[in-house]
Scaffold this motif. Structure first.
Motif, PDB file in Angstrom:
ATOM      1  N   ARG A  42      73.451  26.975  58.066  1.00  0.00           N
ATOM      2  CA  ARG A  42      72.946  27.174  59.684  1.00  0.00           C
ATOM      3  C   ARG A  42      73.812  27.706  60.166  1.00  0.00           C
ATOM      4  O   ARG A  42      73.101  28.864  60.771  1.00  0.00           O
TER       5      ARG A  42
ATOM      6  N   HIS B 196      74.193  31.190  59.174  1.00  0.00           N
ATOM      7  CA  HIS B 196      72.951  32.770  58.926  1.00  0.00           C
ATOM      8  C   HIS B 196      72.455  32.711  60.504  1.00  0.00           C
ATOM      9  O   HIS B 196      72.861  34.552  60.151  1.00  0.00           O
ATOM     10  N   THR B 197      72.245  31.828  60.792  1.00  0.00           N
ATOM     11  CA  THR B 197      72.496  32.501  62.711  1.00  0.00           C
ATOM     12  C   THR B 197      73.470  33.428  63.105  1.00  0.00           C
ATOM     13  O   THR B 197      73.218  33.736  63.830  1.00  0.00           O
TER      14      THR B 197
ATOM     15  N   THR C 153      66.087  31.733  52.783  1.00  0.00           N
ATOM     16  CA  THR C 153      65.465  32.259  54.465  1.00  0.00           C
ATOM     17  C   THR C 153      63.899  32.965  54.092  1.00  0.00           C
ATOM     18  O   THR C 153      63.722  33.121  52.562  1.00  0.00           O
TER      19      THR C 153
END
Length: 66
Positions: A11, A14-15, A65
C-alpha cells in the motif's frame, strides 16, 4: 515479513508511485505551459510518466486497484 507487513508495504509503495506519477504530470504541465515540450527535462519526465503509468496499469490488471 508477515503478510500484514507485506500488505502495508504494498500500500505504501502504491501510494508513492501514484504520488510520483501525479507530481511528474504536474511538472510536465508546467513545462508545457512555458512552451518547453522540446527540452531534455520534459522528455525525461515523459519517459518517467510512462514507466509509472505502466506500473499502475499492472496493479489494475491484477485487480489490486480500481
Amino acid at each position: 515479513m508477515t503478510e500484514q507487513e507485506q500488505l502495508a508495504a504494498y500500500r505504501a509503495m502504491h501510494t508513492a508511485i501514484r504520488q510520483e506519477y501525479d507530481h511528474t504530470a504536474d511538472r510536465m504541465a508546467d513545462l508545457k505551459a512555458k512552451g518547453q515540450e522540446k527540452t531534455a527535462t520534459y522528455r525525461q519526465l515523459f519517459a518517467r510518466k510512462l514507466t509509472l503509468s505502466e506500473l499502475l496499469s499492472w496493479y489494475k490488471t491484477y485487480g489490486l486497484t480500481e
